[in-house]
Design a protein around this motif. Sequence first.
Motif, PDB file in Angstrom:
ATOM      1  N   ASP A   1       0.571  -1.137   0.066  1.00 12.56           N
ATOM      2  CA  ASP A   1      -0.028  -0.210   0.093  1.00 12.56           C
ATOM      3  C   ASP A   1       0.790   1.417   0.021  1.00 12.56           C
ATOM      4  OD1 ASP A   1      -2.793  -1.774  -0.015  1.00 12.56           O
ATOM      5  OD2 ASP A   1      -2.220  -1.789   2.225  1.00 12.56           O
ATOM      6  N   ASP A   2       1.550   1.309   0.945  1.00 10.85           N
ATOM      7  CA  ASP A   2       2.989   2.299   1.114  1.00 10.85           C
ATOM      8  C   ASP A   2       4.821   2.392   0.877  1.00 10.85           C
ATOM      9  OD1 ASP A   2       0.673   4.360   2.003  1.00 10.85           O
ATOM     10  OD2 ASP A   2       0.719   2.828   3.957  1.00 10.85           O
ATOM     11  N   VAL A   3       4.770   3.037  -0.407  1.00 12.47           N
ATOM     12  CA  VAL A   3       6.358   3.058  -0.503  1.00 12.47           C
ATOM     13  C   VAL A   3       6.903   3.859  -0.047  1.00 12.47           C
ATOM     14  CG1 VAL A   3       8.213   2.145  -2.101  1.00 12.47           C
ATOM     15  CG2 VAL A   3       6.072   1.121  -2.809  1.00 12.47           C
ATOM     16  N   GLN A   4       8.042   3.828   1.053  1.00 10.28           N
ATOM     17  CA  GLN A   4       8.422   4.828   1.634  1.00 10.28           C
ATOM     18  C   GLN A   4      10.132   4.651   1.002  1.00 10.28           C
ATOM     19  OE1 GLN A   4       7.018   3.071   4.979  1.00 10.28           O
ATOM     20  NE2 GLN A   4       5.210   4.471   4.740  1.00 10.28           N
ATOM     21  N   LEU A   5      10.644   5.343   0.595  1.00 11.38           N
ATOM     22  CA  LEU A   5      12.040   5.102  -0.320  1.00 11.38           C
ATOM     23  C   LEU A   5      12.621   6.682   0.732  1.00 11.38           C
ATOM     24  CD1 LEU A   5      12.281   3.628  -3.944  1.00 11.38           C
ATOM     25  CD2 LEU A   5      12.662   2.756  -1.277  1.00 11.38           C
ATOM     26  N   LEU A   6      13.505   6.780   1.250  1.00 12.11           N
ATOM     27  CA  LEU A   6      14.856   7.605   1.834  1.00 12.11           C
ATOM     28  C   LEU A   6      15.698   7.419   0.941  1.00 12.11           C
ATOM     29  CD1 LEU A   6      12.921   5.717   4.478  1.00 12.11           C
ATOM     30  CD2 LEU A   6      14.030   7.984   5.542  1.00 12.11           C
ATOM     31  N   LEU A   7      16.327   8.541   0.548  1.00 12.50           N
ATOM     32  CA  LEU A   7      16.683   8.491  -0.503  1.00 12.50           C
ATOM     33  C   LEU A   7      18.920   9.353   0.169  1.00 12.50           C
ATOM     34  CD1 LEU A   7      15.763   9.524  -3.377  1.00 12.50           C
ATOM     35  CD2 LEU A   7      15.722   7.601  -2.841  1.00 12.50           C
ATOM     36  N   SER A   8      19.447   8.568   0.221  1.00 16.79           N
ATOM     37  CA  SER A   8      20.609   8.548   0.383  1.00 16.79           C
ATOM     38  C   SER A   8      21.192   9.465  -0.966  1.00 16.79           C
ATOM     39  CB  SER A   8      21.644   8.020   1.194  1.00 16.79           C
ATOM     40  OG  SER A   8      21.654   7.033   1.863  1.00 16.79           O
ATOM     41  N   PRO A   9      22.151  10.900  -0.200  1.00 18.47           N
ATOM     42  CA  PRO A   9      22.913  11.191  -1.847  1.00 18.47           C
ATOM     43  C   PRO A   9      24.315  10.797  -1.781  1.00 18.47           C
ATOM     44  CG  PRO A   9      23.189  12.417   0.838  1.00 18.47           C
ATOM     45  CD  PRO A   9      22.424  11.482   1.080  1.00 18.47           C
ATOM     46  N   VAL A  10      23.781   9.729  -2.204  1.00 22.47           N
ATOM     47  CA  VAL A  10      25.182   9.296  -2.982  1.00 22.47           C
ATOM     48  C   VAL A  10      24.556   8.351  -4.113  1.00 22.47           C
ATOM     49  CG1 VAL A  10      24.762   7.135  -1.690  1.00 22.47           C
ATOM     50  CG2 VAL A  10      27.209   7.434  -2.720  1.00 22.47           C
ATOM     51  N   ILE A  11      25.523   8.039  -5.312  1.00 20.39           N
ATOM     52  CA  ILE A  11      25.359   7.454  -6.249  1.00 20.39           C
ATOM     53  C   ILE A  11      26.300   6.283  -6.341  1.00 20.39           C
ATOM     54  CG2 ILE A  11      25.642   7.325  -8.716  1.00 20.39           C
ATOM     55  CD1 ILE A  11      23.636   9.055  -8.206  1.00 20.39           C
ATOM     56  N   VAL A  12      25.941   5.162  -6.352  1.00 22.78           N
ATOM     57  CA  VAL A  12      26.335   3.127  -6.203  1.00 22.78           C
ATOM     58  C   VAL A  12      26.372   2.855  -7.311  1.00 22.78           C
ATOM     59  CG1 VAL A  12      25.494   3.343  -3.789  1.00 22.78           C
ATOM     60  CG2 VAL A  12      24.332   1.900  -4.846  1.00 22.78           C
ATOM     61  N   GLY A  13      25.677   3.319  -8.647  1.00 21.61           N
ATOM     62  CA  GLY A  13      26.035   2.517  -9.713  1.00 21.61           C
ATOM     63  C   GLY A  13      25.941   1.263  -9.982  1.00 21.61           C
ATOM     64  N   GLY A  14      25.482   0.335  -9.093  1.00 24.67           N
ATOM     65  CA  GLY A  14      24.632  -0.902  -9.514  1.00 24.67           C
ATOM     66  C   GLY A  14      25.147  -1.194  -7.636  1.00 24.67           C
ATOM     67  N   GLY A  15      24.001  -2.842  -8.093  1.00 15.97           N
ATOM     68  CA  GLY A  15      23.706  -3.157  -6.494  1.00 15.97           C
ATOM     69  C   GLY A  15      21.814  -3.479  -6.262  1.00 15.97           C
ATOM     70  N   THR A  16      22.157  -4.166  -5.670  1.00 20.72           N
ATOM     71  CA  THR A  16      20.469  -4.705  -4.771  1.00 20.72           C
ATOM     72  C   THR A  16      19.526  -3.460  -5.584  1.00 20.72           C
ATOM     73  OG1 THR A  16      21.685  -6.544  -3.779  1.00 20.72           O
ATOM     74  CG2 THR A  16      18.772  -5.642  -3.846  1.00 20.72           C
ATOM     75  N   ARG A  17      19.276  -3.234  -6.369  1.00 19.98           N
ATOM     76  CA  ARG A  17      18.082  -3.092  -6.695  1.00 19.98           C
ATOM     77  C   ARG A  17      16.588  -2.601  -5.565  1.00 19.98           C
ATOM     78  NH1 ARG A  17      17.753   0.629 -11.015  1.00 19.98           N
ATOM     79  NH2 ARG A  17      15.761   0.258 -10.869  1.00 19.98           N
ATOM     80  N   ALA A  18      16.225  -1.721  -5.092  1.00 20.81           N
ATOM     81  CA  ALA A  18      15.449  -0.765  -3.660  1.00 20.81           C
ATOM     82  C   ALA A  18      13.490  -1.563  -4.447  1.00 20.81           C
ATOM     83  CB  ALA A  18      15.138   0.643  -3.651  1.00 20.81           C
ATOM     84  N   LEU A  19      13.913  -0.948  -6.017  1.00 18.41           N
ATOM     85  CA  LEU A  19      12.431  -1.674  -6.724  1.00 18.41           C
ATOM     86  C   LEU A  19      12.841  -1.950  -7.904  1.00 18.41           C
ATOM     87  CD1 LEU A  19      11.127   2.207  -6.624  1.00 18.41           C
ATOM     88  CD2 LEU A  19      10.272   0.159  -5.000  1.00 18.41           C
ATOM     89  N   PRO A  20      11.629  -3.622  -8.346  1.00 15.77           N
ATOM     90  CA  PRO A  20      11.393  -4.198  -9.385  1.00 15.77           C
ATOM     91  C   PRO A  20      11.703  -3.736 -10.942  1.00 15.77           C
ATOM     92  CG  PRO A  20       9.410  -4.159  -8.264  1.00 15.77           C
ATOM     93  CD  PRO A  20      10.021  -3.801  -7.366  1.00 15.77           C
ATOM     94  N   ASP A  21      12.607  -3.738 -11.714  1.00 11.00           N
ATOM     95  CA  ASP A  21      12.518  -3.278 -13.197  1.00 11.00           C
ATOM     96  C   ASP A  21      10.814  -3.151 -13.375  1.00 11.00           C
ATOM     97  OD1 ASP A  21      15.171  -2.833 -13.254  1.00 11.00           O
ATOM     98  OD2 ASP A  21      15.512  -4.990 -14.239  1.00 11.00           O
TER      99      ASP A  21
END
Length: 154
Positions: free
Chosen positions: A134-154
């Motif tokens: 029902d709710d997606v709450q992404l708290l964004l850090s001011p950083v670019i990591v360039g790859g890894g485990t995605r927070a959301l599906p494609d």
Amino acid sequence: MGRLAYSAIASLDGYIADERGRWDWSFPTPEVHAFVNDLTRSARTHLYGRRLYEVLVAWETMDDPAPEMQDYAQLWRAAEKVVYSTTLQEVSSARTRIERTFEPDAVRAIKERGDAAIGGAGLAAAALLAGLVDDVQLLLSPVIVGGGTRALPD
């Protein structure tokens, strides 16, 4: 009917862990930690993937003197916890059970009993794709990591 919330700290480019599995760039400040505590306060049940559970189970015995840490430890200990895993043999926290498969109807039944939180990118993706979140709450850090485990599906 309760609500199911997916909360995560993510990089600006949408990752919760980098390519090496590291997430030290996302450690919250005390203020952010208190905010996250408030986001999850109403959740009676927490749904976790195995890897996230293995990180968070430290809250079962954590005795950090910081108020936001004590608050989260109380929230963790009070909540029912469901760990979705095909490999975990036993849990090491109270009020916790293992489920071997993700069943949308079982999650709907949990929501009927009250608010719930879901964590772990793979598990959250399955719940998102099943229309359960029902709710997606992404708290964004001011950083670019360039790859890894995605927070959301494609």
